[in-house]
Design a protein around this motif. Sequence first.
Motif, PDB file in Angstrom:
ATOM      1  N   ILE A  22       1.984  -9.678   0.829  1.00 25.20           N
ATOM      2  CA  ILE A  22       3.540  -9.963   1.264  1.00 25.20           C
ATOM      3  C   ILE A  22       4.498  -9.224   1.489  1.00 25.20           C
ATOM      4  N   LEU A  23       4.910  -9.869  -0.092  1.00 23.33           N
ATOM      5  CA  LEU A  23       6.159  -8.775  -0.825  1.00 23.33           C
ATOM      6  C   LEU A  23       5.440  -6.992  -0.425  1.00 23.33           C
ATOM      7  N   LYS A  24       3.806  -6.739  -1.070  1.00 21.68           N
ATOM      8  CA  LYS A  24       3.860  -5.140  -1.087  1.00 21.68           C
ATOM      9  C   LYS A  24       4.254  -4.743   0.760  1.00 21.68           C
ATOM     10  N   ALA A  25       4.044  -5.267   1.697  1.00 21.46           N
ATOM     11  CA  ALA A  25       3.956  -5.081   3.210  1.00 21.46           C
ATOM     12  C   ALA A  25       5.954  -5.106   3.444  1.00 21.46           C
ATOM     13  N   VAL A  26       6.165  -6.485   2.753  1.00 27.59           N
ATOM     14  CA  VAL A  26       7.872  -6.778   2.661  1.00 27.59           C
ATOM     15  C   VAL A  26       8.678  -5.230   2.095  1.00 27.59           C
ATOM     16  N   SER A  27       8.208  -4.532   0.932  1.00 26.99           N
ATOM     17  CA  SER A  27       8.319  -3.567  -0.043  1.00 26.99           C
ATOM     18  C   SER A  27       8.312  -2.522   1.158  1.00 26.99           C
ATOM     19  N   MET A  28       7.354  -1.979   1.697  1.00 21.39           N
ATOM     20  CA  MET A  28       7.333  -0.886   2.336  1.00 21.39           C
ATOM     21  C   MET A  28       8.765  -0.244   3.297  1.00 21.39           C
ATOM     22  N   VAL A 112      -6.457  -5.969  -5.515  1.00 23.34           N
ATOM     23  CA  VAL A 112      -6.285  -4.945  -6.150  1.00 23.34           C
ATOM     24  C   VAL A 112      -6.618  -3.718  -4.833  1.00 23.34           C
ATOM     25  N   SER A 113      -7.404  -3.610  -4.207  1.00 22.37           N
ATOM     26  CA  SER A 113      -8.745  -2.417  -3.430  1.00 22.37           C
ATOM     27  C   SER A 113      -6.816  -2.122  -2.797  1.00 22.37           C
ATOM     28  N   ARG A 114      -5.994  -3.124  -2.223  1.00 24.07           N
ATOM     29  CA  ARG A 114      -4.827  -2.191  -1.098  1.00 24.07           C
ATOM     30  C   ARG A 114      -3.639  -2.302  -2.174  1.00 24.07           C
ATOM     31  N   LEU A 115      -3.272  -2.164  -3.276  1.00 24.46           N
ATOM     32  CA  LEU A 115      -2.785  -1.736  -4.482  1.00 24.46           C
ATOM     33  C   LEU A 115      -2.558  -0.356  -4.740  1.00 24.46           C
ATOM     34  N   LEU A 116      -4.242  -0.475  -4.883  1.00 27.94           N
ATOM     35  CA  LEU A 116      -5.055   1.292  -5.204  1.00 27.94           C
ATOM     36  C   LEU A 116      -5.149   2.085  -4.370  1.00 27.94           C
ATOM     37  N   HIS A 117      -5.208   1.717  -3.009  1.00 26.71           N
ATOM     38  CA  HIS A 117      -5.289   2.130  -1.228  1.00 26.71           C
ATOM     39  C   HIS A 117      -4.090   2.410  -1.242  1.00 26.71           C
ATOM     40  N   PHE A 118      -2.996   1.423  -1.780  1.00 24.12           N
ATOM     41  CA  PHE A 118      -0.718   2.564  -1.399  1.00 24.12           C
ATOM     42  C   PHE A 118      -1.037   3.070  -2.602  1.00 24.12           C
ATOM     43  N   ALA A 119      -1.488   3.264  -3.626  1.00 19.10           N
ATOM     44  CA  ALA A 119      -1.160   4.957  -4.631  1.00 19.10           C
ATOM     45  C   ALA A 119      -2.187   6.124  -4.452  1.00 19.10           C
ATOM     46  N   ALA A 120      -2.993   5.311  -3.503  1.00 15.83           N
ATOM     47  CA  ALA A 120      -3.893   6.798  -3.146  1.00 15.83           C
ATOM     48  C   ALA A 120      -2.944   7.631  -1.639  1.00 15.83           C
ATOM     49  N   TYR A 121      -2.489   6.500  -1.263  1.00 17.42           N
ATOM     50  CA  TYR A 121      -1.849   7.400   0.270  1.00 17.42           C
ATOM     51  C   TYR A 121      -0.456   7.359  -0.722  1.00 17.42           C
ATOM     52  N   SER A 123       0.342   8.601  -3.242  1.00 17.04           N
ATOM     53  CA  SER A 123      -0.497  10.520  -3.715  1.00 17.04           C
ATOM     54  C   SER A 123      -0.709  11.447  -2.823  1.00 17.04           C
ATOM     55  N   ALA A 124      -1.182  10.973  -1.925  1.00 22.63           N
ATOM     56  CA  ALA A 124      -1.991  11.854  -1.135  1.00 22.63           C
ATOM     57  C   ALA A 124      -3.572  12.281  -1.645  1.00 22.63           C
ATOM     58  N   GLN A 125      -3.820  11.325  -2.212  1.00 28.31           N
ATOM     59  CA  GLN A 125      -5.596  11.146  -2.439  1.00 28.31           C
ATOM     60  C   GLN A 125      -6.437  11.684  -0.855  1.00 28.31           C
ATOM     61  N   THR A 126      -7.652  12.201  -0.797  1.00 24.10           N
ATOM     62  CA  THR A 126      -8.781  12.225  -0.115  1.00 24.10           C
ATOM     63  C   THR A 126      -8.515  11.371   1.343  1.00 24.10           C
ATOM     64  N   HIS A 127      -9.462  10.916   2.191  1.00 20.56           N
ATOM     65  CA  HIS A 127      -8.983  10.793   3.291  1.00 20.56           C
ATOM     66  C   HIS A 127     -10.231   9.921   2.934  1.00 20.56           C
ATOM     67  N   ASP A 128     -11.332  10.443   2.086  1.00 21.02           N
ATOM     68  CA  ASP A 128     -12.503   9.502   1.293  1.00 21.02           C
ATOM     69  C   ASP A 128     -12.276   8.576   0.114  1.00 21.02           C
ATOM     70  N   MET A 129     -10.982   8.852  -0.135  1.00 22.10           N
ATOM     71  CA  MET A 129     -11.018   8.263  -1.647  1.00 22.10           C
ATOM     72  C   MET A 129     -10.078   7.306  -0.793  1.00 22.10           C
ATOM     73  N   ARG A 130      -9.776   6.889   0.220  1.00 22.54           N
ATOM     74  CA  ARG A 130      -8.310   5.565   1.399  1.00 22.54           C
ATOM     75  C   ARG A 130      -9.535   5.469   1.448  1.00 22.54           C
ATOM     76  N   ALA A 131     -10.456   5.573   2.230  1.00 23.57           N
ATOM     77  CA  ALA A 131     -11.900   5.138   2.890  1.00 23.57           C
ATOM     78  C   ALA A 131     -12.613   4.027   2.140  1.00 23.57           C
ATOM     79  N   THR A 132     -12.800   5.162   1.241  1.00 19.75           N
ATOM     80  CA  THR A 132     -13.606   3.832  -0.104  1.00 19.75           C
ATOM     81  C   THR A 132     -12.398   2.522  -0.217  1.00 19.75           C
ATOM     82  N   LEU A 133     -11.414   2.717  -0.414  1.00 17.33           N
ATOM     83  CA  LEU A 133     -10.512   1.540  -1.187  1.00 17.33           C
ATOM     84  C   LEU A 133     -10.901   1.213   0.207  1.00 17.33           C
ATOM     85  N   TRP A 134     -10.076   0.865   1.074  1.00 12.07           N
ATOM     86  CA  TRP A 134      -9.782  -0.087   2.292  1.00 12.07           C
ATOM     87  C   TRP A 134     -11.222  -0.545   3.089  1.00 12.07           C
TER      88      TRP A 134
END
Length: 155
Positions: A22-28, A112-121, A123-134
Amino acid sequence: MDKISLQNPLFATYVIAAALMILKAVSMSWLTVVRMTQEKGGYRSPEDLRKTALNPDPNPKQLEPNERVERIRRIQLNDLESLPFFLVAGLLFVLTDPPLWLAQWLLYGYVVSRLLHFAAYLSAQTHDMRATLWTVGSLILIFMTLWALVAALHA
């Protein structure tokens, strides 16, 4: 021990994971405002072009899409699409009284998966990276939901 009590380590695990998400989502929302201020643009509403202390030199171009601002909005939309499912699935899961180690792995694994997804998104990582974490987070949600469903059917 009451299942919905912070004295219950399962429920406390859920509360920690849910509070972090929730804190992560609100911080957006805050990050969006910071980005709009940095970029002096990416605004969405015509009234945002009024001269104010925060926007002393309004310009119609400020209403044009700004990729740095839009990236944060896309991350936030992704959070808003997944967070409600996590909150409900996680709660249903802990109410089934699973082993504590499993709950910790799944709930904290999701965080952890959502925080890594945030970091990947961010930092403009590839869709493959984001999709894996998602996918990791999505599979955790599916597992917890099916666990709760099976427990309810056997009750």
